[in-house]
Scaffold this active site. Structure first.
Site, short mmCIF file in Angstrom:
data_model
loop_
_atom_site.label_atom_id
_atom_site.label_comp_id
_atom_site.label_asym_id
_atom_site.label_seq_id
_atom_site.Cartn_x
_atom_site.Cartn_y
_atom_site.Cartn_z
CG ASP A 216 -1.30 5.26 -2.40
OD1 ASP A 216 -2.46 5.65 -2.63
OD2 ASP A 216 -1.02 4.46 -1.48
CE LYS B 157 -7.72 3.49 3.48
NZ LYS B 157 -7.94 2.34 4.31
NE ARG C 216 -4.18 -18.88 -6.95
CZ ARG C 216 -3.67 -19.69 -7.92
NH1 ARG C 216 -3.09 -19.19 -8.97
NH2 ARG C 216 -3.76 -20.99 -7.78
CE1 TYR D 58 -2.32 3.04 7.10
CE2 TYR D 58 -1.74 1.34 5.53
CZ TYR D 58 -2.33 1.73 6.71
OH TYR D 58 -2.94 0.78 7.50
O1 P1T Z 1 -5.73 -0.66 4.10
P1 P1T Z 1 -5.38 -1.06 2.71
O2 P1T Z 1 -6.55 -1.25 1.80
O3 P1T Z 1 -4.40 -2.18 2.66
O4 P1T Z 1 -4.64 0.23 2.06
C1 P1T Z 1 -3.39 0.68 2.48
C2 P1T Z 1 -3.24 2.13 2.15
C3 P1T Z 1 -2.53 2.49 1.03
N1 P1T Z 1 -2.37 3.79 0.69
C4 P1T Z 1 -2.90 4.77 1.41
C5 P1T Z 1 -2.68 6.19 1.01
C6 P1T Z 1 -3.66 4.48 2.55
O5 P1T Z 1 -4.19 5.49 3.25
C7 P1T Z 1 -3.84 3.13 2.94
C8 P1T Z 1 -4.61 2.74 4.15
N2 P1T Z 1 -4.79 3.77 5.08
C9 P1T Z 1 -5.45 3.69 6.26
C10 P1T Z 1 -6.03 2.56 6.70
C11 P1T Z 1 -5.48 4.92 7.07
O6 P1T Z 1 -6.30 5.03 8.01
O7 P1T Z 1 -4.70 5.83 6.78
#
Ligand code: P1T
Length: 386
Positions: A178, A203, A54, A106
């Site tokens: 972000d 992503k 961890r 998001y």
């Molecule tokens: O899904 P996760 O790994 O927890 O990430 C969240 C997140 C954070 N910032 C941005 C700009 C994002 O697009 C996302 C996640 N977005 C999607 C799942 C979507 O389809 O837009």
């Protein structure tokens, strides 16, 4: 926990090499998956830097150093998801602190701020960051963080990082970007003055829709110290396999981003001409309201397109069902093209009133343009729109 010690190189070289020395015990060129929870100590407290996974894991170390290098950071920390990374920043704040958030983020980021951290007494205001004067006017003495996405999800607003970073610096407020949509190939927020960069590595960084993860990159030792404490104390860490997969993804990031950008530009131009499409939002188009800023701030315009279909909801649903190459799914940034309906899918957790103000309406669809052959993508769009 990883600190990137430098070594230099351009982005493609860093993507392949940074943080990834051949394994010293075997010479393995690929970072091994250290699938272990703990590490043997010679005597109590006498260890080789690793005590418990961890806290620290060598595969995670390699990914953290790799991402730090790509973003021009000194320190990298990885998390179990992008939402866990965002949460780690908020865990560094206290009740009574205030955070100004760009209105278009998001839906899951909005949700964790609005529904989880606000219960603990952190106050959030969401507003349009395309007007830096309005941002300045909304600052309070207790404002600790400015939080922005650029390009934003899903409206692809482009925000002026140097200007917002200067404002943060003047007022002693941390500026968090972000950078999920742009990736460090197209934009490096720390070079533009931001304090922290946050990613959903799910992503483009992972790039193959096979892993969920998040990361925070910074040059600031004090932020790093606080965030590393939270990473270990809260424990929202990625497992070593996920780190391995993300590392395998970043090796081709620079190649994939070139193709995402050129494919998206071609699809955006075709959509612009299509009679069923009322509006196309893509930072690379001259019609985008912040096109000049995007040109100045970014090295490419990315793979995401948002557009408004000139049809009622039922017809939009039918059109979405007719795509064959673009799969109807949440998420983005993988090699394969995806399409989705933000109001029903990714941004359903944003209240209708906020969505309507932003333009996240029934006709709005979002495309994640993959790296397939662009002629096939355009044919799919044309078939689906009819
Ligand atoms: O899904 P996760 O790994 O927890 O990430 C969240 C997140 C954070 N910032 C941005 C700009 C994002 O697009 C996302 C996640 N977005 C999607 C799942 C979507 O389809 O837009």
């Amino acid at each position: 926990m990883a600190e990137y010690g430098g070594g230099g190189g351009r982005i493609g070289t860093l993507a392949i090499h940074a943080g990834q020395e051949p394994d010293p015990s075997t010479g393995a060129i690929m970072t091994p998956v250290f699938q272990t929870s703990t590490y043997v100590q010679a005597k109590p407290g006498e260890h080789r830097g690793f005590e418990y996974s961890r806290t620290r894991n060598p595969t995670r170390d390699a990914l953290e150093a790799n991402l730090a290098a790509l973003e021009g950071a000194r320190f990298g920390l990885c998390f179990g998801s992008g939402c866990a990374a965002a949460s780690a920043v908020m865990h560094c704040l206290s009740a009574g602190d205030h955070v100004l958030v760009a209105a278009d983020v998001y839906g899951g980021t909005f949700r964790v701020f609005d529904k989880v951290f606000s219960r603990g007494g952190i106050r959030f205001d969401f507003l349009d960051f395309t007007d830096p004067a309005a941002v300045e006017a909304a600052l309070r003495p207790e404002t600790k963080v400015l939080w922005l996405e650029t390009p934003s999800n899903p409206m692809l607003m482009v925000l002026d990082i140097p200007r917002l970073a200067a404002l943060g610096r003047k007022r002693g407020i941390a500026v968090v970007v972000d950078n999920t949509f742009a990736t460090p190939c197209l934009q490096r927020p720390l070079d533009l003055g931001a304090d922290l960069v946050v990613h959903s590595t799910t992503k483009y960084l992972g790039g193959h829709s096979d892993v969920v993860g998040g990361a925070i990159l910074t040059r600031d030792p004090e932020w790093h110290r606080r965030l590393a404490f939270v990473q270990n104390a809260v424990g929202a860490v990625p497992g070593p396999w996920d780190c391995f997969l993300a590392l395998r993804g970043t090796k081709t990031l620079h190649l994939r981003m070139e193709r995402h950008c050129s494919n998206a530009m071609a699809v955006a131009r075709r959509l612009e001409e299509h009679p069923r499409i009322a509006k196309v939002i893509y930072p690379g188009l001259e019609s985008h309201p912040q096109h000049a800023l995007a040109k100045a701030q970014m090295r490419g315009f990315g793979g995401m397109i948002t557009c408004v279909v000139d049809a009622p909801l039922e017809e939009v649903r039918t059109i979405l069902g007719r795509f064959r190459l673009f799969s109807l799914a949440e998420s983005l940034g993988g090699v394969e093209s995806l399409i989705e309906h933000p109001a029903i899918m990714t941004h359903a957790s944003v209240p209708r009133e906020n969505r309507e103000k932003l333009g996240i309406l029934d006709g709005l669809i979002r495309l994640s343009v993959g790296v397939e052959d662009v002629e096939d993508l355009i044919a799919d769009v044309e078939r689906a729109l009819g």
